[in-house]
Structures are given as structure tokens and as C-alpha cells.
Design an enzyme around this catalytic site. Structure first.
Site, PDB file in Angstrom:
ATOM      1  N   ASP A 140      53.066  45.713  19.659  1.00 37.01           N
ATOM      2  CA  ASP A 140      52.353  45.785  21.065  1.00 37.01           C
ATOM      3  C   ASP A 140      52.575  47.334  21.658  1.00 37.01           C
ATOM      4  OD1 ASP A 140      51.499  43.405  22.091  1.00 37.01           O
ATOM      5  OD2 ASP A 140      53.562  42.659  21.539  1.00 37.01           O
ATOM      6  N   GLU A 184      52.148  51.043  29.571  1.00 33.49           N
ATOM      7  CA  GLU A 184      52.604  50.802  30.787  1.00 33.49           C
ATOM      8  C   GLU A 184      53.856  49.734  31.073  1.00 33.49           C
ATOM      9  OE1 GLU A 184      50.066  47.333  32.786  1.00 33.49           O
ATOM     10  OE2 GLU A 184      50.202  48.921  34.310  1.00 33.49           O
ATOM     11  N   ASP A 185      54.051  48.902  30.149  1.00 29.82           N
ATOM     12  CA  ASP A 185      55.305  48.010  30.382  1.00 29.82           C
ATOM     13  C   ASP A 185      56.567  48.630  30.138  1.00 29.82           C
ATOM     14  OD1 ASP A 185      53.774  45.687  30.712  1.00 29.82           O
ATOM     15  OD2 ASP A 185      53.215  45.513  28.527  1.00 29.82           O
ATOM     16  N   ARG A 217      59.660  44.027  22.127  1.00 25.65           N
ATOM     17  CA  ARG A 217      59.175  45.343  22.561  1.00 25.65           C
ATOM     18  C   ARG A 217      60.106  46.316  23.145  1.00 25.65           C
ATOM     19  NH1 ARG A 217      54.124  44.609  26.391  1.00 25.65           N
ATOM     20  NH2 ARG A 217      54.224  46.996  25.687  1.00 25.65           N
ATOM     21  N   ARG A 270      58.896  37.807  32.008  1.00 26.70           N
ATOM     22  CA  ARG A 270      59.160  39.174  31.474  1.00 26.70           C
ATOM     23  C   ARG A 270      60.084  39.903  32.552  1.00 26.70           C
ATOM     24  NH1 ARG A 270      55.377  40.626  27.455  1.00 26.70           N
ATOM     25  NH2 ARG A 270      54.967  38.895  26.445  1.00 26.70           N
ATOM     26  N   HIS A 304      51.539  38.902  33.804  1.00 25.45           N
ATOM     27  CA  HIS A 304      52.049  40.002  34.673  1.00 25.45           C
ATOM     28  C   HIS A 304      51.399  39.773  36.015  1.00 25.45           C
ATOM     29  CE1 HIS A 304      52.984  42.256  30.741  1.00 25.45           C
ATOM     30  NE2 HIS A 304      54.237  42.188  31.237  1.00 25.45           N
ATOM     31  N   CYS A 357      47.399  48.611  31.164  1.00 22.08           N
ATOM     32  CA  CYS A 357      48.485  48.377  30.258  1.00 22.08           C
ATOM     33  C   CYS A 357      48.483  49.660  29.373  1.00 22.08           C
ATOM     34  CB  CYS A 357      48.163  47.115  29.360  1.00 22.08           C
ATOM     35  SG  CYS A 357      47.783  45.686  30.060  1.00 22.08           S
TER      36      CYS A 357
HETATM   37  C1  CIR Z   1      52.724  41.395  25.350  1.00 21.05           C
HETATM   38  O1  CIR Z   1      52.592  40.121  25.405  1.00 21.05           O
HETATM   39  O2  CIR Z   1      53.576  42.049  25.882  1.00 21.05           O
HETATM   40  C2  CIR Z   1      51.613  42.045  24.816  1.00 21.05           C
HETATM   41  N1  CIR Z   1      50.806  41.606  23.903  1.00 21.05           N
HETATM   42  C3  CIR Z   1      50.585  42.701  26.086  1.00 21.05           C
HETATM   43  C4  CIR Z   1      51.108  43.194  26.991  1.00 21.05           C
HETATM   44  C5  CIR Z   1      50.246  43.445  27.974  1.00 21.05           C
HETATM   45  N2  CIR Z   1      50.622  44.510  29.285  1.00 21.05           N
HETATM   46  C6  CIR Z   1      50.526  44.649  30.259  1.00 21.05           C
HETATM   47  O3  CIR Z   1      49.593  43.607  30.908  1.00 21.05           O
HETATM   48  N3  CIR Z   1      50.735  45.478  31.072  1.00 21.05           N
END
Ligand code: CIR
Length: 253
Positions: A60, A65-66, A85, A130, A160, A247
Site C-alpha cells: 500500500d 497521504e496516510d 502499513r 484506522r 477514511h 491518497c
Molecule cells: C488501505 O486500506 O490502507 C489501502 N488499501 C488504501 C488506502 C487509501 N488511502 C486513503 O484513502 N488515504
């Protein structure tokens, strides 16, 4: 000058975390080609692109962004809610230390940058699968000394907060009212997604351009009728990984 920190699509993207979708055979080559188009759109919108290398062990990691919340004064590295992650963070730390003082969310707090919406000095943080209360509290402790307010927000049926609402103008947000209560965003102009396009609220405002998935023409028309300049990109392959256009970059001044 704006800088957009990005990371190339992992060849292991098909093993990504999934919460609301079932595995549907993500093609890493197509995902990478759509990601390149996205990076070109960021460059055309005025960004210098930083492209971190792909990591075959971090499915991922394209969703940078996360991993961090970056404001003009400080960068807050997150502690992502999905344990798989968390190893994404060191590469982001190394890059972001070039631009900002860096602090980090500590255990047992968790926070995903996808849950953090900023409009000026106001931030909203989704209480999601999360981002937990400890992570949201720590974010507030880091940012309130700089004059920011941090408000927790409930979300429904999405990964999110920024699946439900994003900024598309100086004081305008694009929002799906089935996922988040518009009342939370008092004082802002609210544009609702077209009812036929529930996943259409994730848009990325860069300068005066909104980078936006091709898949939502009805909501795109609503933005254009509101005089918002929209640049569409193909984003379907990373959408299968539950990623949207916000993201895949951290845009900073
Ligand atoms: C996740 O589940 O963490 C990733 N497959 C997708 C993350 C998407 N990120 C976001 O919307 N900021």
C-alpha cells in the site's frame, strides 16, 4: 512552489489492505501507468514531483497521504491503523525532514492521513477503523500550539474521512451526506456528490485545479457548474485498492 511527495506503485499492490471491497485482481502495470498520468497532472498543476522508489514488500506504499499530515509549520508522521502499513513511515520521515520539523504519533495512538481534512486553520479527523481517539488527541496536541483546531468527526460506511469529504475550493468542500454529516462543516460552502456516484467525494485541490477521477462525470459537472476547474485522470486501478486521488500524494508548500 508546491512539492508533491509521491511513491511509485508497489509491484505487490494486489496484496493491499481491503476493508469495503473484495479482491478484484489489480494489475500493477496498469496501476503504475495511471499513477504516472496522475503525477503528470500534479506537475501541470504546478508541483515539483518527488518520486520515492517502489517497495515490493509494502503493497500500500503508493498511498503516501496516510503516512503524514504536513502543515506549513510542522510534519506529523502517523502511526497507520493497519499494522502492515507502519513500515511505510521511515521513507516518508527521511523525505519530509528535508522540508519541516517532524514529530510522530506514538502507540497506542493510530492515525491515517486519509482521515485528516484541513481547511485553513481548521482540521477535522475521521473517527474511523484506522484513526483512534489517542491518535486524534496527539494530533491536536501537536497542532493546537500553532493555532489550529482539531475536531473529531463520525463517518459511516467508508474507509477514511476523505472518502466522504474533501476540499475543492478555498472555502468549499465536496461531500457525500450519507457518509458524513454536513453540519460538521459549518461556515463552508458544501457541494454534494451526485446521488448516483457515492464514491465521488474524493478530489484533490492543487492550486486552482481539482484533480479528479474520470469515473464520476455527474459530480464533475456539478463542480464545473460551480466554476471549479477540474482535470480528470484515470484512477480505476488504484480505486480497486480503495485508494483515491488524495491518497497518492502529500502536497506541501
Ligand atoms: C488501505 O486500506 O490502507 C489501502 N488499501 C488504501 C488506502 C487509501 N488511502 C486513503 O484513502 N488515504
Amino acid at each position: 512552489m508546491l512539492v508533491a511527495v509521491t511513491r511509485k506503485v508497489s509491484p505487490a499492490i494486489a496484496r493491499c489492505e481491503l476493508t469495503h471491497l473484495k479482491p478484484s485482481g489489480i494489475d500493477p502495470v496498469l496501476a503504475a501507468s495511471q499513477h504516472e498520468t496522475y503525477c503528470r497532472a500534479l506537475a501541470e498543476a504546478g508541483c515539483r514531483i518527488v518520486s520515492l522508489p517502489a517497495d515490493p514488500d509494502l503493497p500500500d506504499s503508493v498511498f503516501v497521504e496516510d503516512g503524514a499530515v504536513v502543515l506549513d509549520e510542522i510534519a506529523v508522521l502517523t502511526r497507520p491503523g493497519a499494522p502492515s502499513r507502519r513500515p511505510e513511515i521511515p521513507a516518508l520521515r527521511a523525505e519530509l525532514e528535508r522540508y519541516r520539523p517532524v514529530v510522530e504519533i506514538n502507540a497506542p495512538g493510530t492515525l491515517d492521513g486519509g482521515d485528516v481534512l484541513q481547511v485553513g486553520r481548521r482540521l477535522w479527523v475521521g473517527r474511523s477503523g484506522r484513526s483512534n481517539a489517542g491518535g486524534i488527541r496527539q494530533l491536536g496536541e501537536f497542532l493546537e500550539p500553532f493555532g489550529y483546531t482539531v475536531a473529531p468527526v463520525s463517518i459511516r460506511g467508508c474507509l477514511h474521512l476523505k472518502t466522504a469529504v474533501t476540499r475543492v475550493g478555498p472555502d468549499t468542500v465536496l461531500l457525500n451526506p450519507d457518509m458524513v454529516d454536513p453540519v460538521c462543516f459549518d461556515g463552508l460552502n458544501i457541494l454534494e456528490v451526485d446521488r448516483s456516484e457515492p464514491m465521488a467525494a474524493n478530489a484533490l485541490l492543487v492550486g486552482e485545479t481539482v484533480i479528479y477521477p474520470e469515473a464520476f462525470p455527474a459530480t464533475r459537472r456539478k463542480m464545473e457548474q460551480a466554476d471549479i476547474q477540474v482535470r480528470t485522470v484515470p484512477a480505476g486501478e488504484l480505486a480497486k485498492a480503495e485508494g483515491g486521488v488524495t491518497c497518492c500524494s502529500i502536497v506541501l508548500r
